[in-house]
Design a protein around this motif. Structure first.
Motif, PDB file in Angstrom:
ATOM      1  N   GLU A   3      56.173 -65.273 -53.124  1.00  0.00           N
ATOM      2  CA  GLU A   3      54.936 -65.838 -53.646  1.00  0.00           C
ATOM      3  C   GLU A   3      54.187 -66.688 -52.614  1.00  0.00           C
ATOM      4  O   GLU A   3      52.954 -66.671 -52.568  1.00  0.00           O
ATOM      5  CB  GLU A   3      55.228 -66.671 -54.900  1.00  0.00           C
ATOM      6  CG  GLU A   3      55.670 -65.849 -56.096  1.00  0.00           C
ATOM      7  CD  GLU A   3      54.675 -64.763 -56.477  1.00  0.00           C
ATOM      8  OE1 GLU A   3      53.475 -65.070 -56.562  1.00  0.00           O
ATOM      9  OE2 GLU A   3      55.097 -63.603 -56.675  1.00  0.00           O
ATOM     10  N   VAL A   4      54.921 -67.432 -51.792  1.00  0.00           N
ATOM     11  CA  VAL A   4      54.246 -68.224 -50.751  1.00  0.00           C
ATOM     12  C   VAL A   4      53.580 -67.307 -49.739  1.00  0.00           C
ATOM     13  O   VAL A   4      52.440 -67.543 -49.313  1.00  0.00           O
ATOM     14  CB  VAL A   4      55.247 -69.181 -50.057  1.00  0.00           C
ATOM     15  CG1 VAL A   4      54.581 -69.882 -48.870  1.00  0.00           C
ATOM     16  CG2 VAL A   4      55.765 -70.216 -51.051  1.00  0.00           C
ATOM     17  N   GLU A   5      54.269 -66.237 -49.366  1.00  0.00           N
ATOM     18  CA  GLU A   5      53.676 -65.270 -48.441  1.00  0.00           C
ATOM     19  C   GLU A   5      52.443 -64.619 -49.053  1.00  0.00           C
ATOM     20  O   GLU A   5      51.436 -64.388 -48.361  1.00  0.00           O
ATOM     21  CB  GLU A   5      54.707 -64.212 -48.069  1.00  0.00           C
ATOM     22  CG  GLU A   5      55.832 -64.743 -47.193  1.00  0.00           C
ATOM     23  CD  GLU A   5      56.974 -63.751 -47.045  1.00  0.00           C
ATOM     24  OE1 GLU A   5      57.639 -63.788 -45.994  1.00  0.00           O
ATOM     25  OE2 GLU A   5      57.210 -62.952 -47.984  1.00  0.00           O
ATOM     26  N   ILE A  56      48.541 -64.734 -47.648  1.00  0.00           N
ATOM     27  CA  ILE A  56      47.683 -63.557 -47.474  1.00  0.00           C
ATOM     28  C   ILE A  56      46.343 -63.787 -48.169  1.00  0.00           C
ATOM     29  O   ILE A  56      45.273 -63.500 -47.614  1.00  0.00           O
ATOM     30  CB  ILE A  56      48.386 -62.298 -48.030  1.00  0.00           C
ATOM     31  CG1 ILE A  56      49.538 -61.898 -47.111  1.00  0.00           C
ATOM     32  CG2 ILE A  56      47.392 -61.141 -48.180  1.00  0.00           C
ATOM     33  CD1 ILE A  56      50.428 -60.823 -47.677  1.00  0.00           C
ATOM     34  N   GLY A  57      46.392 -64.321 -49.386  1.00  0.00           N
ATOM     35  CA  GLY A  57      45.156 -64.614 -50.101  1.00  0.00           C
ATOM     36  C   GLY A  57      44.275 -65.588 -49.352  1.00  0.00           C
ATOM     37  O   GLY A  57      43.050 -65.417 -49.265  1.00  0.00           O
ATOM     38  N   ILE A  58      44.890 -66.635 -48.772  1.00  0.00           N
ATOM     39  CA  ILE A  58      44.132 -67.615 -47.998  1.00  0.00           C
ATOM     40  C   ILE A  58      43.468 -66.942 -46.805  1.00  0.00           C
ATOM     41  O   ILE A  58      42.303 -67.219 -46.478  1.00  0.00           O
ATOM     42  CB  ILE A  58      45.052 -68.762 -47.546  1.00  0.00           C
ATOM     43  CG1 ILE A  58      45.445 -69.623 -48.755  1.00  0.00           C
ATOM     44  CG2 ILE A  58      44.380 -69.618 -46.472  1.00  0.00           C
ATOM     45  CD1 ILE A  58      46.537 -70.626 -48.457  1.00  0.00           C
ATOM     46  N   ALA A 105      49.063 -72.945 -49.888  1.00  0.00           N
ATOM     47  CA  ALA A 105      49.690 -72.092 -50.899  1.00  0.00           C
ATOM     48  C   ALA A 105      49.780 -72.821 -52.232  1.00  0.00           C
ATOM     49  O   ALA A 105      50.028 -74.029 -52.282  1.00  0.00           O
ATOM     50  CB  ALA A 105      51.081 -71.674 -50.432  1.00  0.00           C
ATOM     51  N   GLY A 106      49.547 -72.088 -53.305  1.00  0.00           N
ATOM     52  CA  GLY A 106      49.641 -72.655 -54.637  1.00  0.00           C
ATOM     53  C   GLY A 106      48.373 -73.302 -55.137  1.00  0.00           C
ATOM     54  O   GLY A 106      48.354 -73.816 -56.264  1.00  0.00           O
ATOM     55  N   GLN A 107      47.327 -73.285 -54.329  1.00  0.00           N
ATOM     56  CA  GLN A 107      46.071 -73.922 -54.725  1.00  0.00           C
ATOM     57  C   GLN A 107      44.935 -72.913 -54.610  1.00  0.00           C
ATOM     58  O   GLN A 107      44.731 -72.313 -53.551  1.00  0.00           O
ATOM     59  CB  GLN A 107      45.789 -75.130 -53.831  1.00  0.00           C
ATOM     60  CG  GLN A 107      44.597 -75.969 -54.263  1.00  0.00           C
ATOM     61  CD  GLN A 107      44.369 -77.142 -53.330  1.00  0.00           C
ATOM     62  OE1 GLN A 107      44.044 -76.964 -52.162  1.00  0.00           O
ATOM     63  NE2 GLN A 107      44.551 -78.348 -53.841  1.00  0.00           N
ATOM     64  N   THR A 108      44.211 -72.713 -55.691  1.00  0.00           N
ATOM     65  CA  THR A 108      43.098 -71.762 -55.668  1.00  0.00           C
ATOM     66  C   THR A 108      41.874 -72.379 -55.008  1.00  0.00           C
ATOM     67  O   THR A 108      41.780 -73.596 -54.816  1.00  0.00           O
ATOM     68  CB  THR A 108      42.710 -71.356 -57.099  1.00  0.00           C
ATOM     69  OG1 THR A 108      42.149 -72.500 -57.768  1.00  0.00           O
ATOM     70  CG2 THR A 108      43.907 -70.841 -57.884  1.00  0.00           C
ATOM     71  N   THR A 109      40.902 -71.516 -54.688  1.00  0.00           N
ATOM     72  CA  THR A 109      39.654 -72.035 -54.126  1.00  0.00           C
ATOM     73  C   THR A 109      38.843 -72.791 -55.180  1.00  0.00           C
ATOM     74  O   THR A 109      37.970 -73.591 -54.810  1.00  0.00           O
ATOM     75  CB  THR A 109      38.809 -70.908 -53.507  1.00  0.00           C
ATOM     76  OG1 THR A 109      38.672 -69.830 -54.437  1.00  0.00           O
ATOM     77  CG2 THR A 109      39.456 -70.398 -52.223  1.00  0.00           C
ATOM     78  N   ASP A 110      39.117 -72.579 -56.458  1.00  0.00           N
ATOM     79  CA  ASP A 110      38.514 -73.440 -57.495  1.00  0.00           C
ATOM     80  C   ASP A 110      38.892 -74.895 -57.236  1.00  0.00           C
ATOM     81  O   ASP A 110      38.053 -75.796 -57.244  1.00  0.00           O
ATOM     82  CB  ASP A 110      39.018 -73.060 -58.890  1.00  0.00           C
ATOM     83  CG  ASP A 110      38.495 -71.735 -59.390  1.00  0.00           C
ATOM     84  OD1 ASP A 110      37.533 -71.207 -58.802  1.00  0.00           O
ATOM     85  OD2 ASP A 110      39.049 -71.230 -60.378  1.00  0.00           O
ATOM     86  N   ALA A 111      40.184 -75.116 -57.023  1.00  0.00           N
ATOM     87  CA  ALA A 111      40.671 -76.470 -56.785  1.00  0.00           C
ATOM     88  C   ALA A 111      40.208 -77.003 -55.442  1.00  0.00           C
ATOM     89  O   ALA A 111      39.885 -78.193 -55.303  1.00  0.00           O
ATOM     90  CB  ALA A 111      42.195 -76.503 -56.881  1.00  0.00           C
TER      91      ALA A 111
END
Length: 240
Positions: free
Chosen positions: A62-64, A68-70, A116-122
């Motif tokens: 999940e961290v990886e 990737i999303g970032i 990791a674990g934080q969306t761009t909303d946040a």
């Protein structure tokens, strides 16, 4: 006036088409011309989801997957930087200090994800708090905050105006429903409540909606207004 604009990846560059990116760059340029100090946070959208789905099948943890999303959000941020040219800081800010410094020196600060674990909303809400922004605008694929996910519940009602505490309650309820998606996530809602930044959630598929909201106080989305704040939403609005 300091304004943070959060643009979903699918809103900014649907199918990676360049036209919407250019339109958002034009909106930001007009905000700067009107005297606004602008920070923009860009999401990953469908491209990020596709990469994450493939990486998950390949065994990434999940961290990886978050990393990737970032990376994809920062690629999308670079598209907006390319469209803005010299008006923007030359590379995506990787933390709030970099973004804040860019805004202080008069550049448009563009960010993607941070950790990791934080969306761009946040990230958007945190940047608004860090820079003491006057206004935070979420340009999403839905026209505001609803009582439920309008994509799955035909009875969902859109709120014209709510408090940050009410936003937290609404988002918490939506996120508890399997398969539902909220216009912003719960962490972002809690950061908005903590910082008391005035916030607008609107349909960003028409980029000029952001311009109308910021400069004229006109929009069809949802105003998120802290308790005790003056009723009018026009203290930042330009005089015409």
């Amino acid at each position: 006036m300091r304004v943070v604009v959060s643009v979903g990846g699918s809103v900014l560059a649907p199918d990676l088409a360049h036209e919407r990116v250019e339109q958002y760059a034009d909106v930001i340029d007009q905000l700067v011309d009107e005297g606004c100090s602008v920070g923009a946070v860009v999401g990953g959208g469908g491209v990020a989801r596709s990469y994450i789905e493939t990486a998950r099948k390949l065994g990434a943890n999940e961290v990886e997957l978050d990393d990737i999303g970032i990376s994809v959000t920062r690629l999308n941020a670079q598209l907006l930087i390319a469209a803005l040219g010299d008006d923007a800081a030359p590379s995506p800010a990787e933390n709030y200090e970099e973004a804040g410094e860019a805004m202080r020196r008069g550049d448009v600060a563009i960010m993607g994800g941070v950790t990791a674990g934080q969306t761009t909303d946040a990230v958007s809400a945190a940047l608004a708090e860090y820079t003491n922004a006057d206004l935070l605008v979420y340009a999403t694929s839905v026209p505001g905050v609803y009582s439920a996910d309008p994509k799955t519940d035909e009875t969902a009602e859109r709120y014209d105006r709510i408090t940050p505490a009410e936003l937290v309650d609404v988002i918490a309820g939506i996120e508890m429903s399997a398969g539902s998606s909220a216009p912003v996530d719960l962490l972002a809602a809690k950061l908005i409540e903590r910082s008391r930044v005035r916030t607008i959630v609107l349909d960003g598929t028409e980029p000029n909606a952001v311009l109308d909201a910021v400069l004229r106080g006109e929009h069809d989305g949802t105003d998120i207004v802290p308790d005790g704040t003056a009723a009018g939403m026009d203290y930042w609005v330009s005089e015409e």
